[in-house]
Structures are given as structure tokens and as C-alpha cells.
Scaffold this motif. Structure first.
Motif, short mmCIF file in Angstrom:
data_model
loop_
_atom_site.label_atom_id
_atom_site.label_comp_id
_atom_site.label_asym_id
_atom_site.label_seq_id
_atom_site.Cartn_x
_atom_site.Cartn_y
_atom_site.Cartn_z
N HIS A 41 -6.35 -8.54 -11.44
CA HIS A 41 -5.53 -9.64 -10.92
C HIS A 41 -5.77 -10.94 -11.68
O HIS A 41 -4.85 -11.73 -11.88
CB HIS A 41 -5.81 -9.84 -9.44
N ILE A 101 -2.66 3.10 -9.53
CA ILE A 101 -3.94 2.86 -8.85
C ILE A 101 -4.24 4.03 -7.92
O ILE A 101 -5.37 4.55 -7.88
CB ILE A 101 -3.89 1.54 -8.06
N GLU A 112 -8.13 -0.96 -5.29
CA GLU A 112 -7.78 -2.39 -5.30
C GLU A 112 -8.86 -3.26 -4.67
O GLU A 112 -8.59 -4.33 -4.12
CB GLU A 112 -6.44 -2.63 -4.60
N LYS A 115 0.84 -0.04 -8.85
CA LYS A 115 0.36 0.47 -7.57
C LYS A 115 0.24 1.99 -7.54
O LYS A 115 -0.79 2.53 -7.11
CB LYS A 115 1.26 -0.04 -6.44
N THR A 132 -9.04 -0.74 -9.78
CA THR A 132 -8.40 -1.96 -9.30
C THR A 132 -7.54 -2.59 -10.38
O THR A 132 -7.77 -2.40 -11.58
CB THR A 132 -9.45 -2.98 -8.82
N THR A 133 -6.54 -3.33 -9.96
CA THR A 133 -5.74 -4.13 -10.89
C THR A 133 -6.55 -5.33 -11.32
O THR A 133 -7.27 -5.94 -10.52
CB THR A 133 -4.44 -4.60 -10.21
N TRP A 165 0.77 -1.23 0.00
CA TRP A 165 0.00 0.00 0.00
C TRP A 165 0.81 1.29 0.00
O TRP A 165 0.31 2.32 -0.47
CB TRP A 165 -0.98 -0.02 1.18
N THR A 225 -6.96 -10.82 -2.84
CA THR A 225 -6.48 -11.01 -4.21
C THR A 225 -6.54 -12.47 -4.64
O THR A 225 -6.65 -12.79 -5.83
CB THR A 225 -5.03 -10.49 -4.34
N PRO A 237 1.51 -5.32 -10.13
CA PRO A 237 0.36 -4.40 -10.22
C PRO A 237 0.85 -2.96 -10.29
O PRO A 237 1.84 -2.61 -9.64
CB PRO A 237 -0.41 -4.67 -8.92
#
Length: 382
Positions: free
Chosen positions: A205, A341, A186, A338, A202-203, A111, A234, A336
Motif C-alpha cells: 500500500h 492476494i 493483507e 485482490k 499483502t499489497t 474482501w 491501510t 490492489p
């Protein structure tokens, strides 16, 4: 002498005494932790350095006053050159247009980069980010969010709540009903809840897992397993992507490892990792997709200690790419985006606050990137 006695920067006569030396050394240790992890937590530093939490808070305040870190609820995060540039720009532009609350479940892993992206974008948009760290417990998450909302001092909330089970569903419904806009980072709400107000960034995933399986398939692997963290939000997305890609490629997931990895830091670590390696050998699994990085590195170490070669006997692909490159050999990982995001979460919030109800609800997915390294580059042995 108590630890508070060595927290100051000046000796008792105003010169450079033992208290100053101890304080400087401790703050250097704090800065080392910030550089290494991107953020620090007060209670963890207090244990690590053997001082009180009050002393650590004083140290963080001093470092923040010097512009070296940014204070957040419960700790501090790194203050990058970009943060300083946009902060100066924001100061020159005048008072903030919006105050945006943000609650994340960790300040020490994954994070911090999201927070950094959010903070920089908030400053550029003349908004103030009010950050709180919580845990992965839904009750704690709601307490932290409610503390921001009930003050009446924020215009919108960026959150990363639990989304599973009845507690998660109740939390999502509460967020959807708030009188201020909410953007999830996320996280996403299940379609079955039919929530109409929540927005999210969000990624994807699930797509990341597809990339991992296809990469391993292209390296010659036909028995590709998965080991994912038991309690991570996740993991379900990764399992779906793994199963989908395996089916599309004609691979039988019933013949390979499909395991859960929970807390591998405790005393049962060797037994759990040993059982996982034994299962790979017994099923002929030659490649393993592992969530997350720390588990992947610990698995790699365990394999090497047992004489299981990486990647000749077992290829590994990790997910998160926080520390995967530090493996020996370096571990291939899905990364990802990050910081992106965090940036997009703030951009979505500012657009909502600026345009109001006339703006359509926006729900965005961003693709992760595969960082190929030595742990997956050799085809399985015959």
C-alpha cells in the motif's frame, strides 16, 4: 401472513401461488445484491427485504443448491464460472487434501474478491476452504478464529486480524503461537514484535501511495494532500507513502491537507466533507489522495454541488478501486490485486502444509496498479 409463509417455492396446493411468486422475487433481489457487491450478509438482507434472518438463510440455501451462490458463515458470495470449473475439477480429483480456515473482517467490501481468489485456488489444489466473516473488532476476530481452530478440523488458517495497539499485538502473538500454520492476508506484523512463524501476503500500500503522488505531480500539482479513513489498517501505510513521495519530490506536506475521514455516511457527512473542501481551498491544495472509494465519490459529489470542478479545481485519486469508476467524472484509483492476494495466500499455505518446517518463512508484497481516469487528468488552473 408472516414472511416465513412466503419463503417457499410452491403454493399450498403444489401449484404456482402467491408464496412462490414472493419467494422468487425475493431471491431475485438477493441475486441482484450478490451481483452488485460480490457477497451478501444475512442480517443486512433481512433488514433490506423486511423478513426474518431465517427466511434469508433458507433463500441462500436454495440459491446455493442451484449453484448460483456459495454459502459462507453469515451470508453468501458470488459463485463465478471459475469457481464452478475448479469445483468440478476438485470433485473429480477426490477428497480434499487439506482443510484451510479463513477469517476475513468483511463480506461486503474489498474482501469478496480476495475470498474468490482463495476459493478457486483451494479447489485447484484439492483443498477445502472453510470461510467465516467477522468484524474489525479484535475480540470478534479472535472468537471466529478460535471457533475454527478449536474444532481441530483445519490444517491451517488464513486470517486478516487487527494489527494495531495492544489488542492487535496480543492477537498476532496468539496467532504466531498456534500449533497450525497461519498466513495473514493483507496484513503484516510489526517487526518490533519479532514474530517468527507468521507468514503473509499483502499489497504494498505504501508503494501505491507513492504512485498516486507521482501521478498527480506529473499532472502539474504541487500541493497534494491526503484524506484517509481513520480506523483502516491501510491508512498508516498510505500516509507513509504519501509523506515519502512528497519529500522525494520536494513538496512541503505542511502546506497541504492531511485529514482523517471517518464515518461519512451519518448525519454529519455534509459538514465533514464541507470542512475538508474548505481546507483544500484555504491551503491551495489542488489534488487529494482519498482512501477509500466511497469517501472519494461522496467528496466528488459534494465538490460538484458546491461548484468546485473535478479535476480543474481539485483532482482526486482514490484507493481500493471498488466503485471509483462509477464516479462522475470517473475517479482515478489504485487497485490492489485482490484476487491475486487470495490466490497467493492459499498457495503459501498449501506449500507450508506440503513442505513442513523445512520451508523458509515467506512474506510477500504485491504491487497495486494505477487505473487512470478523468478525475486526475487535468493540470491545476493558474
Amino acid at each position: 401472513m408472516s414472511d416465513d409463509d412466503v419463503s417457499g417455492d410452491r403454493g399450498p396446493t403444489g401449484g404456482t401461488g402467491p408464496s412462490q411468486v414472493f419467494g422468487i422475487e425475493r431471491r431475485e433481489r438477493i441475486m441482484d445484491e450478490v451481483r452488485r457487491n460480490g457477497s451478501v450478509v444475512v442480517r443486512e438482507l433481512a433488514v433490506l427485504l423486511g423478513v426474518t434472518e431465517l427466511t434469508i438463510r433458507r433463500d441462500i440455501t436454495a440459491l446455493a443448491d442451484l449453484g448460483l451462490v456459495t454459502r459462507v458463515h453469515g451470508g453468501a458470495t458470488a459463485r463465478s464460472s471459475l469457481d464452478q470449473t475448479v469445483a468440478r475439477s476438485a470433485d473429480a480429483a477426490g477428497p480434499a487434501r487439506y482443510r484451510i480456515g479463513m477469517v476475513v473482517p468483511s463480506l461486503s467490501y474489498y474482501w469478496p474478491q480476495i475470498v474468490n481468489g482463495a476459493r478457486a485456488t483451494a479447489a485447484l489444489s484439492r483443498s477445502q476452504l472453510v470461510l467465516r466473516g467477522s468484524s474489525y473488532d479484535p475480540a470478534d476476530q479472535r472468537r471466529q478464529m478460535a471457533a475454527l481452530v478449536e474444532t481441530g478440523g483445519i490444517h491451517g488458517l488464513i486470517a486478516a486480524p487487527d494489527t494495531a495497539g495492544q489488542d492487535g499485538y496480543a492477537l498476532l502473538a496468539w496467532l504466531d503461537a498456534l500449533p497450525i500454520p497461519v498466513v495473514l492476508a493483507e496484513r503484516r506484523a510489526p517487526s518490533s514484535l519479532a514474530l517468527r512463524s507468521l507468514e503473509w501476503v499483502t499489497t504494498d500500500h505504501e508503494f501505491g501511495a507513492v504512485l498516486a503522488v507521482r501521478h498527480l505531480y506529473e499532472q502539474g500539482h504541487r500541493r497534494i494532500g491526503i484524506a484517509a479513513a481513520r480506523h483502516s489498517p491501510t491508512s498508516d501505510h498510505l500516509r507513509r507513502g504519501w509523506a515519502r513521495a512528497s519529500a522525494d519530490l520536494g513538496l512541503d506536506t505542511g502546506l497541504t491537507v492531511n485529514a482523517e475521514i471517518d464515518d461519512v455516511e451519518n448525519g454529519a457527512r455534509d459538514a465533514r466533507l464541507g470542512a475538508l473542501v474548505d481546507e483544500c481551498l484555504a491551503t491551495g491544495t489542488t489534488a487529494l489522495f482519498v482512501h477509500a472509494d466511497p469517501q472519494a465519490i461522496l467528496l466528488e459529489h459534494h465538490c460538484l454541488d458546491r461548484g468546485v470542478r473535478i479535476p480543474q479545481d481539485l483532482a482526486i485519486v482514490a484507493y481500493d478501486d471498488e466503485v471509483a469508476e462509477n464516479g462522475e467524472p470517473p475517479i482515478t484509483a489504485l487497485r490492489p490485486p485482490k484476487q491475486h492476494i487470495g490466490r497467493m495466500a492459499v498457495e503459501t499455505m498449501v506449500a507450508r502444509l506440503s513442505e513442513g518446517r523445512r520451508r523458509p518463512t515467506q512474506r510477500t508484497q504485491v504491487l497495486p496498479e494505477l487505473q487512470v481516469r478523468a478525475s486526475s487528468l487535468t493540470a491545476p488552473t493558474a
